[in-house]
Design an enzyme around this catalytic site. Structure first.
Site, PDB file in Angstrom:
ATOM      1  N   ASP A  87       0.457   5.450   1.426  1.00 49.40           N
ATOM      2  CA  ASP A  87      -0.359   6.293   2.303  1.00 49.40           C
ATOM      3  C   ASP A  87      -1.017   7.445   1.553  1.00 49.40           C
ATOM      4  O   ASP A  87      -0.647   7.762   0.433  1.00 49.40           O
ATOM      5  CB  ASP A  87       0.535   6.892   3.397  1.00 49.40           C
ATOM      6  CG  ASP A  87       0.751   5.892   4.520  1.00 49.40           C
ATOM      7  OD1 ASP A  87      -0.014   4.912   4.601  1.00 49.40           O
ATOM      8  OD2 ASP A  87       1.686   6.097   5.315  1.00 49.40           O
TER       9      ASP A  87
ATOM     10  N   ARG B  24       9.993   7.888   4.556  1.00 50.54           N
ATOM     11  CA  ARG B  24       9.711   9.262   5.002  1.00 50.54           C
ATOM     12  C   ARG B  24      10.503   9.616   6.265  1.00 50.54           C
ATOM     13  O   ARG B  24      10.911  10.777   6.439  1.00 50.54           O
ATOM     14  CB  ARG B  24       8.207   9.446   5.225  1.00 50.54           C
ATOM     15  CG  ARG B  24       7.447   9.491   3.894  1.00 50.54           C
ATOM     16  CD  ARG B  24       5.954   9.392   4.064  1.00 50.54           C
ATOM     17  NE  ARG B  24       5.435  10.461   4.916  1.00 50.54           N
ATOM     18  CZ  ARG B  24       4.178  10.525   5.339  1.00 50.54           C
ATOM     19  NH1 ARG B  24       3.309   9.573   4.980  1.00 50.54           N
ATOM     20  NH2 ARG B  24       3.785  11.528   6.087  1.00 50.54           N
TER      21      ARG B  24
ATOM     22  N   ARG C 299       0.827  -1.201   0.000  1.00 49.51           N
ATOM     23  CA  ARG C 299       0.000   0.000   0.000  1.00 49.51           C
ATOM     24  C   ARG C 299       0.865   1.256   0.000  1.00 49.51           C
ATOM     25  O   ARG C 299       2.053   1.207   0.281  1.00 49.51           O
ATOM     26  CB  ARG C 299      -0.927   0.028   1.204  1.00 49.51           C
ATOM     27  CG  ARG C 299      -0.354  -0.653   2.413  1.00 49.51           C
ATOM     28  CD  ARG C 299      -1.346  -0.595   3.565  1.00 49.51           C
ATOM     29  NE  ARG C 299      -1.669  -1.909   4.065  1.00 49.51           N
ATOM     30  CZ  ARG C 299      -2.176  -2.152   5.269  1.00 49.51           C
ATOM     31  NH1 ARG C 299      -2.429  -1.154   6.098  1.00 49.51           N
ATOM     32  NH2 ARG C 299      -2.447  -3.369   5.662  1.00 49.51           N
TER      33      ARG C 299
ATOM     34  N   TYR D 238      11.964   3.540  -4.101  1.00 52.22           N
ATOM     35  CA  TYR D 238      11.216   4.753  -3.780  1.00 52.22           C
ATOM     36  C   TYR D 238      12.079   5.962  -4.116  1.00 52.22           C
ATOM     37  O   TYR D 238      13.316   5.891  -4.069  1.00 52.22           O
ATOM     38  CB  TYR D 238      10.893   4.815  -2.279  1.00 52.22           C
ATOM     39  CG  TYR D 238       9.780   3.908  -1.837  1.00 52.22           C
ATOM     40  CD1 TYR D 238       8.462   4.331  -1.873  1.00 52.22           C
ATOM     41  CD2 TYR D 238      10.047   2.622  -1.363  1.00 52.22           C
ATOM     42  CE1 TYR D 238       7.422   3.501  -1.456  1.00 52.22           C
ATOM     43  CE2 TYR D 238       9.020   1.781  -0.950  1.00 52.22           C
ATOM     44  CZ  TYR D 238       7.708   2.225  -0.995  1.00 52.22           C
ATOM     45  OH  TYR D 238       6.690   1.406  -0.587  1.00 52.22           O
TER      46      TYR D 238
END
Lengths: 248, 248
Positions: free
Chosen positions: B53, B199, B51, B111
């Site tokens: 966010d 993050r 998933r 990422y």
């Protein structure tokens, strides 16, 4: 009474255009709402260099308004940016003389039109550039740009439903198109623009880039003074009011 | 029964994350709704590589689903793109073997985290990059990146409220940061990522770039296995699930 000049950017995506209207979220409406709050409920009217349509962006839109508030210039910028929605940004505020007028004193405006010329669309650019999947011949578009500069009657590039007061003669000081990778940037500067003029020129240039029209047709389209001879109106999301230049 | 694999992009701005939920607009929900329509009301469950966010974007998210529809591969892509909302794009569709699994077969994920490092914010980037107005020392950030690669227990970079099953040992194969003008791009590839891991790493790197921490602290933060020692969680809008690599 003090006259303030603002230079602002906005992301046109979620606005029903610049100009205030009874229904719909507008840039002018958002700014006047904030100014009214700052003036304890007193309505403040702002005047822009001109309006922009729904979905059209601005990097350097200019406004003026009159105020009785005594706030340092930096304070204006900070206060407005704190209260304005995230898709409007004030990046310059200054005190100007009482006779400055954001619309009447315009000497020149610059618009830019961005084309994303690639086989695949890029969803992150969908609101910020016009996607054209067919490879565009930029050399042909450059030739066509040369016919735009100078003083012309631009009736052919004015939306048929516009009610322009006065003549449709405008002077284009600069018109160019450049490729940066898959991005095409059309830049145009002139003393004034008719309704939809930049978007109709962009649409015509795209048709020339596709080979549907010869670059030399640009000259004939201008001479014909007939909207029906120009190309389609390119979509709003590629267009940016880039900069406004003032007299003196 | 046929298994399809899709590679999709989405602009996370207007989604409450990838995963379907009772309230809120989700990527999974939007795709399953379209598939259900294509299957005449039969619900189709899609499985993603993982998933993302709320506000996080994807350039190369991978999904699989099973279908009884006989549609050529090109037809799938076209049909889905026609019916999907404008902030989701299918850019690859292929038939895969029955035992392909979009989550279990992941070998590596990449990422990217985008930072707009400039004094002024740019409203056109507000949903797509994280704005940091203080000048960042990229050399210090590069040194810190070197401590990330390898096999480590990344407990320090896992959101405290996560309920990860199993250990928090992951292997980072690549971590680098580069400046392109005012844009900083952090790239990280690894065999798996904990909740909010990229993050929190990005937030820690930013604090190192600001000079609030020394680059060498990165090593100590990892060794401490304590979330409290790492930096803040950088905001969602800078993060992109860039690419997913599969076994075989």
């Amino acid at each position: 009474m003090l006259r303030m000049k603002l230079i602002i950017s906005y992301d046109g995506t979620r606005f029903s255009g610049y100009q205030i209207q009874p229904n719909g979220r507008t840039v002018q409406g958002a700014i006047e709402k904030v100014l009214q709050k700052m003036h304890k409920g007193e309505p403040i009217r702002v005047t822009a260099s001109g309006r922009t349509d729904q979905g059209v962006h601005a990097v350097g839109q200019v406004l003026h308004f009159d105020t009785t508030l005594e706030i340092p210039v930096d304070g204006w910028k900070r206060a407005l940016n704190t209260m304005l929605p995230e898709d409007i940004e004030v990046w310059h505020a200054e005190k100007v003389s009482d006779d400055f007028h954001a619309r009447f004193d315009v000497k020149e405006k610059e618009y830019r039109y961005f084309i994303w010329n690639a086989v695949s669309r890029d969803i992150f650019k969908r609101n910020y550039q016009h996607h054209v999947d067919q490879k565009l011949n930029i050399e042909a578009m450059k030739i066509a740009c040369n016919y735009l500069t100078g003083r012309h009657d631009f009736t052919s590039f004015c939306a048929a439903n516009s009610n322009v007061k006065g003549d449709k003669i405008r002077e284009i000081h600069h018109a160019s198109i450049d490729r940066e990778g898959e991005q095409l940037i059309f830049q145009v500067r002139g003393n004034g623009f008719l309704y939809n003029m930049v978007r109709i020129i962009a649409g015509t240039l795209i048709e020339i880039g596709m080979g549907k029209r010869e670059p030399e047709e640009m000259k004939q389209i201008i001479a014909s003074k007939d909207r029906a001879n120009a190309g389609h109106t390119a979509p709003a999301q590629g267009l940016y009011l880039w900069k406004v230049y003032y007299k003196k």
